[in-house]
Structures are given as structure tokens and as C-alpha cells.
Design an enzyme around this catalytic site. Structure first.
Site, PDB file in Angstrom:
ATOM      1  N   CYS A 134       0.897  -1.073  -0.126  1.00  0.00           N
ATOM      2  CA  CYS A 134      -0.021   0.003   0.222  1.00  0.00           C
ATOM      3  C   CYS A 134       0.947   1.271  -0.033  1.00  0.00           C
ATOM      4  O   CYS A 134       1.603   1.676   0.924  1.00  0.00           O
ATOM      5  CB  CYS A 134      -1.011  -0.153   1.431  1.00  0.00           C
ATOM      6  SG  CYS A 134      -2.002   1.302   1.537  1.00  0.00           S
ATOM      7  N   CYS A 161       7.376  24.147 -29.142  1.00  0.00           N
ATOM      8  CA  CYS A 161       6.616  23.081 -29.340  1.00  0.00           C
ATOM      9  C   CYS A 161       7.201  21.523 -28.830  1.00  0.00           C
ATOM     10  O   CYS A 161       8.123  21.095 -29.422  1.00  0.00           O
ATOM     11  CB  CYS A 161       6.185  23.011 -31.003  1.00  0.00           C
ATOM     12  SG  CYS A 161       5.263  21.267 -31.112  1.00  0.00           S
TER      13      CYS A 161
END
Ligand SMILES: [Zn+2]
Length: 310
Positions: A134, A161
Site C-alpha cells: 500500500c 513545441c
């Protein structure tokens, strides 16, 4: 064997072994945000169902947020409905277990740097392996590739870009993955459309994961400064707007120092550098259709080209 020769050979082997692991040792830990430090250094727990990896299903490897060590494969991730990312297996040797101070649970940490990850539970019968790691999302970072055990470096650059920057850096030796995305702004989980308005503060950027045994941050940074024009302000080539600015987002002091050193080399050559050097903040991967754009579309960039500057 003559004892002197034996000692000489032993020392030589030792030196070779040390030099092989040298670059891994040199990789500085990543700076952490306050929330990350609370979990990783102070053994805190993030609120359930708030972590960015709780529900994610993408193929790849989860690495330590602090040191970049490969910890878990996505193929071992499962839906447990507990509110945190769950795995029923770790990458061999990557995770250490300790009895928690509460006397009940078993704590888990990164075997390389000691970063707190969460807890491991057995006997819940959730999967065939009957194990549940977990893990806090804040302790993890995600790499969209299958990594071998070991540590990996991360670099974040913005230079116009992102399709063009990604195209050139993806081809560099030692680069494992390049993810196009947005960073440096104030809007959480921005969309491409929002970033295009130029009002989010975000830049189009790439996040690079690399193998420090095969390349260095310095090499990648120099390449980045040669595949875009670091003197342009408010645009990059034909792409106009603040989101196309030139910026280096450093993850630790080592990266900051290398960035300042390389930019100084270019300034000393007479270039009027516009590239900003900024502490990295949250990186948001762009929409799937932006990833590997030029490779998927069989095109070459219109916006970027290689120019030797170093
Ligand atoms: Zn670690």
C-alpha cells in the site's frame, strides 16, 4: 599465484567495479515538495483517494520520487479500493521491510535511499500472491517504460513545441523515455486547449528519464540547447506565445549548477540567452495524442533543428 599479483588484480577489479557504479552514486536526490517530504522523510500518509497514481493503469514502471530507483511494475498493480496505489509484488531487492513503530504493521521503504513508501499487508486474499504493498502516490514517480532494477535520472526542459523537443531527445543515447507535458504554471491538470491560450503560466515541456550509466544530465542539457534556439523570446520558431518559452526546470542543485554553467558557456560565446532556470514544479503529462507525435505520424519536425553550439 604470487601474492603481489593477486593483490594487484584484486585492486584493479575493485577499481573497475567502483567506476561502473560511479555515475549512479553521483546522481543527486531530487528536491521534494512539502507534501512529498512529509510522506517520504517523516513517514506520513497522504489522504486516501487523493494520490495521482491511485487509479492509473498505464504500462510502465513506478520509481522512487526521491532517488529514481525502479520499485514496482504496472503489471503488479491492482485495484484494491483502499485509496492508495496497490501492488502485489516489488522489483527484486528494491523495497525493504521493517516493523512499524505501531507494533502492528510492516513499513516499507526504498532500499536505495530509505524513502518511506507505505506499508505491506499479507493474508487479505486480494490477489493470488496474497500481498498488498500500500504505497503513497507522493513517494512515486511514473516512467512509461519497462525499467531494470537500479536508479534513473530525470530532466525537464521546455523549448517550444514539445513535439520537436521530444523528437530529438528521444533519439539520444541513454534516453529511456520522453513524455510531453505542461509545467511551470499555476493551473492544475491543464488541457492543451487551456495551455494554448497562454494564460495558464505553463510551458510546453518534456520530461526525460535517462540511464545515468549511459548518459549524463550535462549531455542531455547541451543537446537540448542545440535543438532549439535559446535566444528567442516569446516564441520558438513559428510558434508564438509564452507557452513556447525556453526554460530549464531543475530537480536538484546539481542540475541547477550544470544549467548555469552551460548557459554561461553560450553567453561567453556572445549569445543573448533567453533561457530561464527555474526550480521544477508539478509536471502534467499531455493528452495521449501528443505523445510520440512525430514518430506516430511519420513526420519530421518543422519547428526544431540541430545547430552545434558547444
Ligand atoms: Zn529511493
Amino acid at each position: 599465484m604470487n601474492l603481489k599479483i593477486f593483490i594487484f588484480i584484486s585492486f584493479t577489479i575493485l577499481i573497475i567495479m567502483n567506476s561502473e557504479s560511479f555515475s549512479q552514486e553521483k546522481l543527486q536526490y531530487n528536491d521534494l515538495t512539502k507534501a512529498e517530504s512529509y510522506v517520504i522523510n517523516n513517514k506520513g500518509t497522504e489522504s486516501p483517494f487523493t494520490g495521482k497514481f491511485t487509479k492509473s493503469k498505464e504500462n510502465g514502471t513506478y520509481v522512487c520520487r526521491k532517488c529514481g530507483a525502479a520499485l514496482y511494475y504496472s503489471s503488479d498493480k491492482f485495484e484494491s479500493d483502499c485509496g492508495w496505489p496497490s501492488f502485489d509484488n516489488e522489483i527484486k531487492g528494491a523495497v525493504n521491510r521493517f516493523p512499524d513503530a505501531d507494533g502492528m504493521r510492516t513499513e516499507i521503504e526504498c532500499a536505495n535511499c530509505g524513502a518511506h513508501l507505505g506499508h505491506v499487508f499479507t493474508g487479505e486474499r486480494l490477489t493470488a500472491k496474497n500481498v498488498r504493498h500500500c504505497v503513497n502516490s507522493l513517494s512515486l514517480d511514473f516512467v512509461p517504460a519497462q525499467l531494470n532494477p537500479g536508479r534513473y535520472g530525470t530532466a525537464i526542459f521546455a523549448g517550444g513545441c514539445f513535439w520537436g523537443v521530444e523528437y530529438f531527445l528521444q533519439k539520444a543515447p541513454g534516453v529511456i523515455s520522453v513524455t510531453s507535458g505542461y509545467t511551470g504554471g499555476q493551473v492544475k491538470n491543464p488541457t492543451y486547449k487551456e495551455v494554448c491560450t497562454g494564460n495558464t503560466g505553463h510551458a510546453e515541456a518534456v520530461k526525460i528519464v535517462y540511464d545515468p550509466d549511459k548518459t549524463t544530465y550535462d549531455k542531455l542539457l547541451k543537446l537540448f540547447l542545440e535543438i532549439h534556439d535559446p535566444t528567442q523570446v516569446g516564441h520558438q520558431g513559428p510558434d508564438v506565445g509564452d507557452q513556447y518559452r525556453s526554460e530549464i526546470f531543475y530537480l536538484n542543485d546539481d542540475q541547477k549548477n550544470i544549467a548555469e554553467k552551460d548557459l554561461k558557456i553560450l553567453k561567453d560565446k556572445g549569445l543573448k540567452i533567453a533561457t530561464a532556470v527555474t526550480k521544477a514544479s508539478e509536471f502534467y503529462p499531455a493528452e495521449a495524442y501528443h505523445q510520440d507525435y512525430y514518430f506516430n505520424n511519420g513526420k519530421v519536425p518543422y519547428c526544431h533543428a540541430y545547430t552545434k553550439r558547444f
